[in-house]
Write an enzyme that holds these catalytic residues in place. Structure first.
Site, short mmCIF file in Angstrom:
data_model
loop_
_atom_site.label_atom_id
_atom_site.label_comp_id
_atom_site.label_asym_id
_atom_site.label_seq_id
_atom_site.Cartn_x
_atom_site.Cartn_y
_atom_site.Cartn_z
N GLU A 249 41.77 130.81 9.76
CA GLU A 249 43.13 130.28 9.92
C GLU A 249 43.23 128.99 9.10
O GLU A 249 44.28 128.65 8.56
CB GLU A 249 43.41 129.99 11.41
N ARG B 197 50.61 133.78 12.68
CA ARG B 197 50.01 132.70 11.87
C ARG B 197 50.14 133.01 10.37
O ARG B 197 49.22 132.78 9.59
CB ARG B 197 48.53 132.47 12.21
N CYS C 180 41.83 125.90 15.80
CA CYS C 180 41.16 127.21 15.73
C CYS C 180 40.75 127.50 14.30
O CYS C 180 41.56 127.37 13.38
CB CYS C 180 42.10 128.31 16.23
C1 LIG Z 1 43.15 119.79 17.78
C2 LIG Z 1 44.01 120.78 17.05
C3 LIG Z 1 44.74 121.72 17.77
C4 LIG Z 1 45.54 122.65 17.10
N1 LIG Z 1 46.26 123.55 17.84
C5 LIG Z 1 47.05 124.45 17.22
C6 LIG Z 1 47.83 125.38 17.98
O1 LIG Z 1 47.82 125.40 19.20
N2 LIG Z 1 48.60 126.26 17.29
C7 LIG Z 1 48.65 126.27 15.92
O2 LIG Z 1 49.39 127.10 15.36
N3 LIG Z 1 47.93 125.40 15.18
C8 LIG Z 1 47.14 124.49 15.79
N4 LIG Z 1 46.40 123.60 15.05
C9 LIG Z 1 46.41 123.71 13.59
C10 LIG Z 1 47.44 122.80 12.89
O3 LIG Z 1 47.82 121.73 13.71
C11 LIG Z 1 48.69 123.56 12.47
O4 LIG Z 1 48.35 124.64 11.67
C12 LIG Z 1 49.66 122.63 11.72
O5 LIG Z 1 50.94 123.22 11.74
C13 LIG Z 1 49.23 122.33 10.29
O6 LIG Z 1 50.12 121.37 9.74
P1 LIG Z 1 49.62 120.23 8.74
O7 LIG Z 1 50.80 119.47 8.31
O8 LIG Z 1 48.53 119.45 9.36
O9 LIG Z 1 49.06 121.12 7.55
P2 LIG Z 1 47.88 120.70 6.55
O10 LIG Z 1 46.59 120.80 7.29
O11 LIG Z 1 48.18 119.45 5.86
O12 LIG Z 1 47.97 121.90 5.51
C14 LIG Z 1 47.69 123.22 5.91
C15 LIG Z 1 48.21 124.17 4.83
O13 LIG Z 1 49.63 124.07 4.79
C16 LIG Z 1 50.05 123.72 3.48
N5 LIG Z 1 51.23 122.85 3.57
C17 LIG Z 1 51.35 121.65 4.20
N6 LIG Z 1 52.60 121.19 4.05
C18 LIG Z 1 53.27 122.09 3.31
C19 LIG Z 1 54.60 122.18 2.80
N7 LIG Z 1 55.50 121.22 3.01
N8 LIG Z 1 54.94 123.26 2.07
C20 LIG Z 1 54.04 124.25 1.82
N9 LIG Z 1 52.77 124.23 2.26
C21 LIG Z 1 52.40 123.16 3.01
C22 LIG Z 1 48.86 123.01 2.84
O14 LIG Z 1 48.93 123.08 1.43
C23 LIG Z 1 47.71 123.81 3.43
O15 LIG Z 1 47.51 124.99 2.70
C24 LIG Z 1 45.60 122.65 15.69
C25 LIG Z 1 44.87 121.69 14.97
C26 LIG Z 1 44.10 120.76 15.64
C27 LIG Z 1 43.34 119.74 14.84
#
Ligand SMILES: Cc1cc2nc3c(=O)[nH]c(=O)nc-3n(C[C@H](O)[C@H](O)[C@H](O)COP(=O)(O)OP(=O)(O)OC[C@H]3O[C@@H](n4cnc5c(N)ncnc54)[C@H](O)[C@@H]3O)c2cc1C
Length: 315
Positions: free
Chosen positions: A311, A169, A219
């Site tokens: 996380e 992660r 998480c």
């Molecule tokens: C119900 C649920 C289940 C989940 N299950 C998992 C799982 O099984 N495994 C897992 O790993 N994660 C899981 N997650 C967490 C999440 O889905 C992941 O971490 C996902 O990849 C985050 O992507 P996002 O676009 O939503 O990021 P955001 O929430 O929009 O941003 C998160 C971080 O990433 C940065 N960011 C976003 N886009 C960029 C970019 N283009 N360049 C640089 N930085 C950027 C943001 O600035 C921020 O710091 C879960 C979340 C939920 C709600």
């Protein structure tokens, strides 16, 4: 409206005092002072250059599935990445960072590619997934990334998988101010039917183990990576041998062992189904969530003398 607002309009649709609760899967968060939606890659890059030139603070928002925004909101520019172009060439899947991880996983299967079936359960964008080295069911994005195009100090550069500094992660993008623009995934040729079967299994497994029907950010904490010198003490504290052997303690287990499963703070609750999830029961504030985060961290430290790390990104 001010001059700055008019400048921002050159790059995309601009809103002011936009509630972040609308964009976070937690459905929590105060207003962003400026909120710009970018739909074209060139505008995205130009906006980053402009903001850097102005010395203006900004936050790159993907799907909002891994964030907790404070009740006060964000006193800067939020860039909502809506740039999404994808193409498949042979076993390479190229996508801009605003593409949904779920859509890419589906696309890969449609094209008879395997290795990314686990992505069907991951909310958010591929940009966010690369930053956090998202993973599930034994797969991680680092296993499939060939290279990443990034914005770095006013330049667009390409970095290889090895240069991304991926870990559990983790990636270099968590500590740098670089922005993920495009990702190339290298997958294997396989059977669409088999891949789909695996994807369905993954979703069923997630539904069984994760809370359904309440907003969350997944998480809350990273599972704890055990250091060699901690093993003896952790064993004495009751950490099962299977976790010591894997050098990883699931935070869900740690929280459950504290006896605080289901604990509430305002309208937030430590999930009864998966103790590493803190859920929004409806109308929870960021403060409600933060109180539970602090309780968990303090409890784990008191009992096991280890510091667990969030996380989710707290803004
Ligand atoms: C119900 C649920 C289940 C989940 N299950 C998992 C799982 O099984 N495994 C897992 O790993 N994660 C899981 N997650 C967490 C999440 O889905 C992941 O971490 C996902 O990849 C985050 O992507 P996002 O676009 O939503 O990021 P955001 O929430 O929009 O941003 C998160 C971080 O990433 C940065 N960011 C976003 N886009 C960029 C970019 N283009 N360049 C640089 N930085 C950027 C943001 O600035 C921020 O710091 C879960 C979340 C939920 C709600």
């Amino acid at each position: 409206m001010d001059l700055f607002y008019n400048e921002l309009k050159k790059f995309g649709k601009v809103k002011t005092n936009e509630p972040m609760s609308k964009y976070a899967t937690y459905k929590i968060g105060g207003p962003a002072k400026y909120f710009v939606e970018v739909t074209e890659m060139q505008n995205f890059v130009d906006l980053l250059k402009f903001l850097d030139g102005e010395g203006q603070e900004y936050f790159v928002l993907g799907g909002g599935s891994n964030i907790l925004v404070s009740d006060e909101g964000y006193d800067g520019v939020v860039i909502k990445v809506k740039v999404c172009e994808m193409k498949v060439e042979g076993n390479l899947l190229t996508a801009s960072s605003g593409c949904a991880t779920v859509d890419l996983a589906r696309k890969s299967m449609e094209f008879g590619l395997t290795g990314f079936e686990w992505g069907v359960g991951i909310p958010g964008t591929i940009g966010g997934a690369v930053r956090g080295n998202a993973g599930a069911m034994g797969g991680e994005i680092k296993d499939s990334v060939k290279e990443v195009e990034i914005y770095q100090d006013g330049e667009v550069v390409i970095v290889s998988n090895e240069e991304c500094g991926f870990g559990y992660r983790d990636s270099r993008f968590k500590i740098s101010n670089e922005v993920v623009l495009k990702v190339v995934l290298e997958l294997e040729k396989g059977e669409t039917k088999e891949a789909m079967k695996q994807a369905i299994k993954n979703i069923q497994q997630r539904n069984l183990t994760q809370p359904q029907g309440f907003p969350s950010s997944g998480c809350t904490f990273k599972n704890y990576e055990i250091k060699e010198e901690e093993k003896e003490e952790l064993k004495k504290s009751g950490v099962p041998q299977e976790f010591l052997d894997k050098n990883l303690i699931p935070v869900g287990w740690l929280v459950e062992s504290l006896g605080i499963k289901g604990l509430k703070s305002g309208n937030a609750q430590i999930s009864e189904k998966h103790c590493n999830f803190i859920i929004n029961l409806g109308g929870a504030t960021a403060s409600d969530i933060l109180i539970l985060i602090e309780k968990i961290k303090a409890g784990v430290y008191d009992k096991y003398s280890i510091n667990i790390e969030e996380e989710i990104k707290i803004i």
